[in-house]
Design an enzyme around this catalytic site. Structure first.
Site, mmCIF file in Angstrom:
data_model
loop_
_atom_site.group_PDB
_atom_site.id
_atom_site.type_symbol
_atom_site.label_atom_id
_atom_site.label_comp_id
_atom_site.label_asym_id
_atom_site.label_seq_id
_atom_site.Cartn_x
_atom_site.Cartn_y
_atom_site.Cartn_z
ATOM 1 N N GLY A 15 29.551 30.742 37.319
ATOM 2 C CA GLY A 15 29.974 29.881 36.220
ATOM 3 C C GLY A 15 30.879 28.748 36.688
ATOM 4 N N ASP A 217 34.590 35.882 50.679
ATOM 5 C CA ASP A 217 34.321 34.934 51.772
ATOM 6 C C ASP A 217 35.238 33.709 51.674
ATOM 7 O OD1 ASP A 217 32.282 36.755 51.957
ATOM 8 O OD2 ASP A 217 30.637 35.310 51.822
ATOM 9 N N GLN A 236 43.089 43.734 39.191
ATOM 10 C CA GLN A 236 42.923 44.452 37.931
ATOM 11 C C GLN A 236 41.931 45.611 38.014
ATOM 12 O OE1 GLN A 236 40.858 42.514 34.327
ATOM 13 N NE2 GLN A 236 42.986 42.776 33.744
ATOM 14 N N HIS A 238 39.762 47.858 35.589
ATOM 15 C CA HIS A 238 39.279 47.865 34.204
ATOM 16 C C HIS A 238 39.204 49.316 33.743
ATOM 17 C CE1 HIS A 238 36.641 47.361 30.778
ATOM 18 N NE2 HIS A 238 36.661 46.056 30.913
ATOM 19 N N LEU A 248 30.430 48.574 34.941
ATOM 20 C CA LEU A 248 31.325 48.285 33.826
ATOM 21 C C LEU A 248 30.735 48.608 32.462
ATOM 22 C CD1 LEU A 248 34.149 46.861 33.579
ATOM 23 C CD2 LEU A 248 32.853 44.997 32.580
ATOM 24 N N ARG A 282 44.549 45.599 29.784
ATOM 25 C CA ARG A 282 43.820 46.514 30.671
ATOM 26 C C ARG A 282 44.728 47.340 31.578
ATOM 27 N NH1 ARG A 282 38.801 42.473 32.065
ATOM 28 N NH2 ARG A 282 37.910 42.703 30.004
ATOM 29 N N ARG A 411 45.082 39.928 33.980
ATOM 30 C CA ARG A 411 44.244 39.023 33.182
ATOM 31 C C ARG A 411 43.842 39.678 31.875
ATOM 32 N NH1 ARG A 411 38.649 38.471 32.307
ATOM 33 N NH2 ARG A 411 38.007 39.905 33.939
HETATM 34 C C1 LIG Z 1 30.697 43.535 35.367
HETATM 35 C C2 LIG Z 1 31.627 42.412 35.005
HETATM 36 C C3 LIG Z 1 31.797 42.055 33.674
HETATM 37 C C4 LIG Z 1 32.663 41.013 33.339
HETATM 38 N N1 LIG Z 1 32.815 40.665 32.012
HETATM 39 C C5 LIG Z 1 33.615 39.608 31.700
HETATM 40 C C6 LIG Z 1 33.731 39.163 30.348
HETATM 41 O O1 LIG Z 1 33.099 39.682 29.433
HETATM 42 N N2 LIG Z 1 34.550 38.123 30.085
HETATM 43 C C7 LIG Z 1 35.254 37.503 31.064
HETATM 44 O O2 LIG Z 1 35.978 36.553 30.766
HETATM 45 N N3 LIG Z 1 35.148 37.899 32.351
HETATM 46 C C8 LIG Z 1 34.338 38.927 32.682
HETATM 47 N N4 LIG Z 1 34.232 39.316 33.997
HETATM 48 C C9 LIG Z 1 34.875 38.508 35.026
HETATM 49 C C10 LIG Z 1 34.040 37.267 35.262
HETATM 50 O O3 LIG Z 1 32.695 37.505 34.967
HETATM 51 C C11 LIG Z 1 34.136 36.791 36.706
HETATM 52 O O4 LIG Z 1 35.478 36.687 37.067
HETATM 53 C C12 LIG Z 1 33.488 35.429 36.829
HETATM 54 O O5 LIG Z 1 32.177 35.440 36.325
HETATM 55 C C13 LIG Z 1 33.495 34.912 38.260
HETATM 56 O O6 LIG Z 1 32.811 33.685 38.268
HETATM 57 P P1 LIG Z 1 32.839 32.753 39.537
HETATM 58 O O7 LIG Z 1 32.043 31.543 39.184
HETATM 59 O O8 LIG Z 1 34.219 32.581 40.003
HETATM 60 O O9 LIG Z 1 32.082 33.620 40.633
HETATM 61 P P2 LIG Z 1 30.600 34.245 40.661
HETATM 62 O O10 LIG Z 1 29.899 34.163 39.368
HETATM 63 O O11 LIG Z 1 30.680 35.563 41.302
HETATM 64 O O12 LIG Z 1 29.882 33.307 41.673
HETATM 65 C C14 LIG Z 1 30.235 33.291 43.039
HETATM 66 C C15 LIG Z 1 29.238 32.439 43.744
HETATM 67 O O13 LIG Z 1 29.683 32.210 45.063
HETATM 68 C C16 LIG Z 1 28.610 32.361 45.944
HETATM 69 N N5 LIG Z 1 29.181 32.705 47.242
HETATM 70 C C17 LIG Z 1 30.107 33.646 47.540
HETATM 71 N N6 LIG Z 1 30.388 33.625 48.850
HETATM 72 C C18 LIG Z 1 29.634 32.636 49.375
HETATM 73 C C19 LIG Z 1 29.464 32.125 50.672
HETATM 74 N N7 LIG Z 1 30.120 32.627 51.711
HETATM 75 N N8 LIG Z 1 28.586 31.115 50.858
HETATM 76 C C20 LIG Z 1 27.873 30.603 49.832
HETATM 77 N N9 LIG Z 1 27.999 31.049 48.585
HETATM 78 C C21 LIG Z 1 28.862 32.052 48.358
HETATM 79 C C22 LIG Z 1 27.720 33.397 45.326
HETATM 80 O O14 LIG Z 1 26.405 33.246 45.772
HETATM 81 C C23 LIG Z 1 27.857 33.048 43.839
HETATM 82 O O15 LIG Z 1 26.912 32.069 43.492
HETATM 83 C C24 LIG Z 1 33.370 40.346 34.345
HETATM 84 C C25 LIG Z 1 33.192 40.706 35.677
HETATM 85 C C26 LIG Z 1 32.349 41.741 36.007
HETATM 86 C C27 LIG Z 1 32.222 42.129 37.450
#
Ligand SMILES: Cc1cc2nc3c(=O)[nH]c(=O)nc-3n(C[C@H](O)[C@H](O)[C@H](O)COP(=O)(O)OP(=O)(O)OC[C@H]3O[C@@H](n4cnc5c(N)ncnc54)[C@H](O)[C@@H]3O)c2cc1C
Length: 597
Positions: A15, A217, A236, A238, A248, A282, A411
């Protein structure tokens, strides 16, 4: 080796990365590299919702959201950034709606909202409906919607490319080095601005809700490049992971009226959080669960409790709590309604547990879930490198990898998806603006050397150690020693053990010399990241002699604002040791108070 030149390079397609890419691509040539195919990012696993005080169902205000987040953070969050996020939440959610995100709706067509832990009506202290959701697939919908928008905006994607290093020239970010998974070819991406959006590092712990890709990473690379991390002791847990598996079960289940039950059939959260009960934050609920289990009230004496969302139970407790539907009528939830609001949860439980949540309670235990700490940034996503918030030119971070800090020591649910869309957007906007006014830094000829050295080391170890064994030991050590409840002795022991594991890691040898999807090599490199971060987490946790938010010490059970109302910064020194420093917390309107729910 291939070279590419791009104005704004985003690493990560969750996201945060997609939101950043979408905004950067409005004015700058933008590319995204991602080790996973974009729509497989962990954001797609987010279930429960995204927080915004739309007030669609009942009175709510961004100001209440701000206060709840400050309180939820146990007063460690930076209040200026929190206020910014909570104000921006309302237009950000409407923006997603306008991009086509299929939110669940109220009967009159507005975005529906449900209660979540720690979100309250600031006058009555009772739970407020603030989580905007798309059934229990909110993150999935955000990811799909943003990916479509990025494709429309002609963002260039390098799918299944793994970033292995950040190129730093003249103390500024100048690009990254990456490996193409399909061929093992090394690519150098020369960029004016780099945005890290690589997610968290929850694979350090044994029971975890986090994806296999959550190997930290981004922060590990930043540490190796001499940059600090912030507040790494705060992680955190959960409350509701599926017993033993950690998968989860969203807090949305409790938002829809589900309750936690111990072996005696008691709804024990009444004791720990009399006002909001199962919807306390949480950290509070996870600790209560652990206390119940320690005192022998786990189900059948085991390390799990029940989460009960059977309609008759939901309705009974709603009546006892005096909870009514938004139209004032009595709660009368049916199995069909639960199925329509939580379809994936019902599916998970049927598939993984053989349990049908509408007719049986679910066995749950706390699961490692979310990284509050990370790469320090300001509210524009710019990475800051010291206690005076000095900006590193051209380097940005957003999403779970970053520490703005809006989550402080704990959080609130729904605030991470919000963090992604608000700070992803601002990082993208700022990076594009920076790129327009900046020249490319000169690219050194040896830009890929450090990466090649790391890969060579993995190919030439003695081979006496196995990645799977070290990984298993690290997870157990961290779950026991640096978990929900912590003690000085337990953390010191964990730190020592992780240090030994880091030494043993040098003897790992990758035996697969193939070039096509060499996952053995990359898993080994990722374990190196997790071990580096585990040591930092343990060192920061041992150092903080108080309890705050998710950091709960049995030997220092009280929050100590006089000495510890400050962020921890951690660096790795040339000799491999961890150096610690501090940064002040930004306080605007809210003085720290005792936290009760
Ligand atoms: C099961 C679960 C349910 C959740 N539910 C909620 C919720 O309902 N509401 C809420 O607010 N939060 C929720 N969270 C937390 C939230 O979803 C995450 O914190 C958030 O989606 C993380 O988004 P991000 O874009 O930071 O990372 P991510 O969506 O994890 O994306 C990381 C990206 O980085 C890339 N990447 C990583 N390392 C490398 C590398 N070395 N080289 C190239 N690419 C790399 C991956 O390919 C990926 O595309 C939840 C988390 C989990 C695990």
């Amino acid at each position: 080796m291939k070279k590419h030149q791009i104005e704004v390079l985003v690493v990560g397609a969750g996201g945060a990365g997609l939101m950043a890419a979408l905004y950067a691509s409005k004015t700058a040539k933008t590319a995204v590299i991602s080790k996973l195919y974009p729509t497989r990012s962990h954001t797609g696993a987010a279930q429960g919702g995204v927080g915004a005080a739309l007030g669609n169902i009942e009175e709510d205000h961004p100001d209440w959201h701000t206060f709840d987040t400050v309180k939820g953070s146990d007063y460690l969050g930076d209040q200026d950034a929190i206020e910014f996020m909570c104000q921006e939440a309302v237009p950000a959610v409407y923006e997603l709606e306008h991009y086509g995100l299929p939110f669940s709706r109220t009967p009159d067509g507005k975005i529906d909202q449900r209660p979540f832990g720690g979100h309250t009506n600031n006058v009555t202290g009772k739970p407020v409906r603030r989580a905007c959701y798309a059934a229990d697939r909110t993150g999935h919908m955000i990811l799909q919607t943003l990916y479509q928008q990025c494709l429309k905006n002609k963002v260039q994607f390098f799918d299944e490319f793994q970033m292995l290093d950040l190129i730093v020239v003249n103390n500024a970010a100048a690009g990254v080095v990456a490996l193409e998974l399909a061929t093992s070819e090394i690519h150098v991406f020369h960029a004016k601005a780099v945005i890290f959006a690589t997610g968290g590092h929850g694979r350090i712990w044994e029971i975890t809700s986090n994806a296999y890709a959550y190997t930290g990473d981004g922060p590990a690379v930043a540490l190796r490049r001499g940059l600090p991390l912030e507040d790494m002791e705060f992680f955190q847990f959960h409350p509701t992971g599926i017993y033993k598996l950690g998968i989860l079960i969203t807090e949305g289940v409790r938002g829809e009226g589900g309750v936690l039950i111990n072996d005696k059939g008691e709804r024990f959260m009444e004791k720990y959080a009399p006002r909001v009960k199962d919807l306390a934050s949480r950290d509070v609920v996870s600790r209560a669960m652990l206390t119940e289990m320690k005192e022998g009230r786990g189900i059948k004496g085991q390390r799990y409790l029940y989460l009960d969302v059977r309609p008759e139970v939901v309705n009974r407790y709603a009546a006892l709590d005096g909870r009514r539907k938004p139209d004032g009528s009595a709660y009368n939830v049916t199995a069909e309604e639960i199925l329509s609001k939580l379809p994936d949860i019902v599916d998970f439980c049927r598939v993984y547990l053989g349990v049908d949540p509408v007719s049986e309670p679910m066995p749950v235990q706390p699961t490692a879930h979310y990284t509050m700490g990370g790469i320090p940034t300001n509210k524009y996503g710019q990475v800051v490198i010291d206690a005076s918030n000095t900006v590193m030119p051209g380097f940005y971070a957003a999403g779970e990898v970053a520490c703005v800090s809006v989550h402080g020591a704990n959080r609130l649910g729904t605030n991470s998806l919000l963090d992604l869309i608000v700070f992803g957007k601002h990082a993208g906007l700022h990076a594009a603006q920076f790129a327009k006014g900046a020249d490319f830094q000169p690219l050194p000829n040896d830009a890929a050397d450090f990466t090649l050295q790391q890969l060579d080391a993995l190919r030439s170890g003695s081979g006496s150690e196995k990645v799977a064994d070290l990984s298993k030991e690290m997870k157990a050590v961290m779950f026991d020693g640096v978990g929900i409840f912590r003690t000085g002795d337990g953390m010191a022991d964990a730190l020592e053990k992780v240090r030994i594991l880091r030494q043993r890691f040098k003897n790992v040898r990758v035996s697969d010399s193939g070039k096509v999807f060499n996952t053995e090599m990359l898993n080994a490199w990722e374990l190196g990241n997790l071990l580096d971060l585990a040591e930092v987490v343990a060192a920061c946790a041992l150092n903080r002699t108080e309890s705050r938010g998710a950091h709960a010490r049995e030997d220092y059970p009280k929050r100590d604002d006089a000495n510890w109302m400050k962020h921890t910064l951690s660096w790795r020194q040339g000799d491999g040791s961890v150096q610690l420093g501090y940064k002040s917390v930004v306080q605007t309107r809210f003085q720290p108070k005792e936290r009760t729910y």
